[in-house]
Motif scaffolding. Structure first.
Motif, PDB file in Angstrom:
ATOM      1  N   GLU A  18       0.852  -1.173   0.000  1.00 33.52           N
ATOM      2  CA  GLU A  18       0.000   0.000   0.000  1.00 33.52           C
ATOM      3  C   GLU A  18       0.898   1.236   0.000  1.00 33.52           C
ATOM      4  N   ILE A  19       0.694   2.085  -0.986  1.00 34.79           N
ATOM      5  CA  ILE A  19       1.516   3.282  -1.183  1.00 34.79           C
ATOM      6  C   ILE A  19       0.632   4.495  -0.929  1.00 34.79           C
ATOM      7  N   GLN A  20       1.173   5.484  -0.236  1.00 35.81           N
ATOM      8  CA  GLN A  20       0.385   6.648   0.124  1.00 35.81           C
ATOM      9  C   GLN A  20       0.817   7.885  -0.660  1.00 35.81           C
ATOM     10  N   LYS A  21       1.044   7.696  -1.968  1.00 34.98           N
ATOM     11  CA  LYS A  21       1.360   8.821  -2.846  1.00 34.98           C
ATOM     12  C   LYS A  21       0.982   8.459  -4.266  1.00 34.98           C
ATOM     13  N   GLU A  22       1.025   9.432  -5.165  1.00 33.50           N
ATOM     14  CA  GLU A  22       0.535   9.231  -6.528  1.00 33.50           C
ATOM     15  C   GLU A  22       1.562   8.667  -7.499  1.00 33.50           C
ATOM     16  N   LYS A  23       2.850   8.802  -7.176  1.00 38.76           N
ATOM     17  CA  LYS A  23       3.905   8.318  -8.067  1.00 38.76           C
ATOM     18  C   LYS A  23       4.875   7.459  -7.292  1.00 38.76           C
ATOM     19  N   ILE A  24       5.574   6.598  -8.043  1.00 38.96           N
ATOM     20  CA  ILE A  24       6.604   5.762  -7.441  1.00 38.96           C
ATOM     21  C   ILE A  24       7.823   5.795  -8.351  1.00 38.96           C
ATOM     22  N   SER A  25       9.002   5.788  -7.750  1.00 43.26           N
ATOM     23  CA  SER A  25      10.248   5.866  -8.520  1.00 43.26           C
ATOM     24  C   SER A  25      10.822   4.476  -8.780  1.00 43.26           C
ATOM     25  N   TYR A  26      11.732   4.438  -9.726  1.00 47.68           N
ATOM     26  CA  TYR A  26      12.465   3.208 -10.037  1.00 47.68           C
ATOM     27  C   TYR A  26      13.099   2.642  -8.763  1.00 47.68           C
ATOM     28  N   ASP A  27      13.819   3.482  -8.011  1.00 51.03           N
ATOM     29  CA  ASP A  27      14.508   3.012  -6.808  1.00 51.03           C
ATOM     30  C   ASP A  27      13.527   2.462  -5.770  1.00 51.03           C
ATOM     31  N   GLU A  28      12.373   3.102  -5.627  1.00 51.22           N
ATOM     32  CA  GLU A  28      11.385   2.619  -4.666  1.00 51.22           C
ATOM     33  C   GLU A  28      10.857   1.248  -5.069  1.00 51.22           C
ATOM     34  N   VAL A  29      10.588   1.044  -6.363  1.00 50.51           N
ATOM     35  CA  VAL A  29      10.102  -0.253  -6.830  1.00 50.51           C
ATOM     36  C   VAL A  29      11.175  -1.327  -6.630  1.00 50.51           C
ATOM     37  N   VAL A  30      12.420  -1.010  -6.980  1.00 51.09           N
ATOM     38  CA  VAL A  30      13.522  -1.966  -6.800  1.00 51.09           C
ATOM     39  C   VAL A  30      13.666  -2.321  -5.321  1.00 51.09           C
ATOM     40  N   ASN A  31      13.582  -1.338  -4.442  1.00 54.53           N
ATOM     41  CA  ASN A  31      13.717  -1.606  -3.007  1.00 54.53           C
ATOM     42  C   ASN A  31      12.584  -2.469  -2.476  1.00 54.53           C
ATOM     43  N   LEU A  32      11.381  -2.323  -3.022  1.00 53.60           N
ATOM     44  CA  LEU A  32      10.279  -3.198  -2.620  1.00 53.60           C
ATOM     45  C   LEU A  32      10.492  -4.615  -3.155  1.00 53.60           C
ATOM     46  N   GLY A  33      10.958  -4.711  -4.394  1.00 57.53           N
ATOM     47  CA  GLY A  33      11.155  -6.011  -5.027  1.00 57.53           C
ATOM     48  C   GLY A  33      12.345  -6.779  -4.489  1.00 57.53           C
ATOM     49  N   TYR A  34      13.404  -6.062  -4.177  1.00 54.09           N
ATOM     50  CA  TYR A  34      14.646  -6.667  -3.670  1.00 54.09           C
ATOM     51  C   TYR A  34      15.172  -5.822  -2.517  1.00 54.09           C
ATOM     52  N   PRO A  35      14.565  -5.912  -1.332  1.00 56.68           N
ATOM     53  CA  PRO A  35      14.983  -5.050  -0.219  1.00 56.68           C
ATOM     54  C   PRO A  35      16.439  -5.241   0.197  1.00 56.68           C
ATOM     55  N   ASN A  36      16.980  -6.413   0.004  1.00 51.39           N
ATOM     56  CA  ASN A  36      18.380  -6.669   0.356  1.00 51.39           C
ATOM     57  C   ASN A  36      19.208  -6.972  -0.886  1.00 51.39           C
ATOM     58  N   GLY A  37      18.735  -6.492  -2.038  1.00 51.83           N
ATOM     59  CA  GLY A  37      19.407  -6.779  -3.305  1.00 51.83           C
ATOM     60  C   GLY A  37      20.745  -6.079  -3.437  1.00 51.83           C
ATOM     61  N   LYS A  38      21.568  -6.642  -4.277  1.00 49.02           N
ATOM     62  CA  LYS A  38      22.895  -6.074  -4.528  1.00 49.02           C
ATOM     63  C   LYS A  38      22.751  -4.751  -5.260  1.00 49.02           C
ATOM     64  N   ARG A  39      23.615  -3.816  -4.940  1.00 53.56           N
ATOM     65  CA  ARG A  39      23.621  -2.502  -5.570  1.00 53.56           C
ATOM     66  C   ARG A  39      25.031  -2.208  -6.075  1.00 53.56           C
ATOM     67  N   GLY A  40      25.123  -1.325  -7.014  1.00 52.12           N
ATOM     68  CA  GLY A  40      26.421  -0.915  -7.534  1.00 52.12           C
ATOM     69  C   GLY A  40      26.452  -0.964  -9.045  1.00 52.12           C
ATOM     70  N   PRO A  41      27.566  -0.538  -9.636  1.00 54.52           N
ATOM     71  CA  PRO A  41      27.647  -0.420 -11.095  1.00 54.52           C
ATOM     72  C   PRO A  41      27.593  -1.752 -11.842  1.00 54.52           C
ATOM     73  N   LEU A  42      27.833  -2.860 -11.171  1.00 56.12           N
ATOM     74  CA  LEU A  42      27.807  -4.153 -11.849  1.00 56.12           C
ATOM     75  C   LEU A  42      26.439  -4.831 -11.786  1.00 56.12           C
ATOM     76  N   PHE A  43      25.473  -4.198 -11.121  1.00 52.95           N
ATOM     77  CA  PHE A  43      24.173  -4.814 -10.922  1.00 52.95           C
ATOM     78  C   PHE A  43      23.073  -3.917 -11.472  1.00 52.95           C
ATOM     79  N   GLU A  44      22.104  -4.529 -12.141  1.00 53.94           N
ATOM     80  CA  GLU A  44      20.986  -3.798 -12.717  1.00 53.94           C
ATOM     81  C   GLU A  44      19.682  -4.511 -12.386  1.00 53.94           C
ATOM     82  N   TYR A  45      18.608  -3.741 -12.435  1.00 48.27           N
ATOM     83  CA  TYR A  45      17.271  -4.287 -12.237  1.00 48.27           C
ATOM     84  C   TYR A  45      16.408  -3.806 -13.390  1.00 48.27           C
ATOM     85  N   ASP A  46      15.730  -4.734 -14.027  1.00 47.24           N
ATOM     86  CA  ASP A  46      14.777  -4.393 -15.085  1.00 47.24           C
ATOM     87  C   ASP A  46      13.408  -4.283 -14.431  1.00 47.24           C
TER      88      ASP A  46
END
Length: 82
Positions: free
Chosen positions: A17-45
């Motif tokens: 449940e989101i309490q705003k009208e828009k969501i960013s790429y980073d917010e979606v990635v953080n919901l999908g992979y809260p402990n996912g790898k980050r950095g220049p060698l990693f991408e999320y589609d």
């Protein structure tokens, strides 16, 4: 959107449940992979479906955001650049 109104979306099949009208790429990635790898060698589609009229499906790129509506579905896939 009225203050306090929550919009239900799905990310990788999980309900949020989101309490705003828009969501960013980073917010979606953080919901999908809260402990996912980050950095220049990693991408999320990030793709969506069941979006607003005229934008029923789409791709969300790093640095972008999109308007959300009730029941919108996001798919987040981890890839590496190796």
């Amino acid at each position: 959107m009225s203050p306090g109104r929550k919009i239900m979306i799905y990310v990788r099949g999980r309900k949020y449940e989101i309490q705003k009208e828009k969501i960013s790429y980073d917010e979606v990635v953080n919901l999908g992979y809260p402990n996912g790898k980050r950095g220049p060698l990693f991408e999320y589609d990030v793709t969506w479906k069941d979006g607003p009229r005229g934008e029923e499906e789409g791709v969300l790129k790093e640095g972008q955001e999109t308007k959300i509506i009730e029941g919108m579905r996001f798919d987040v896939k981890f890839t590496d650049k190796s």
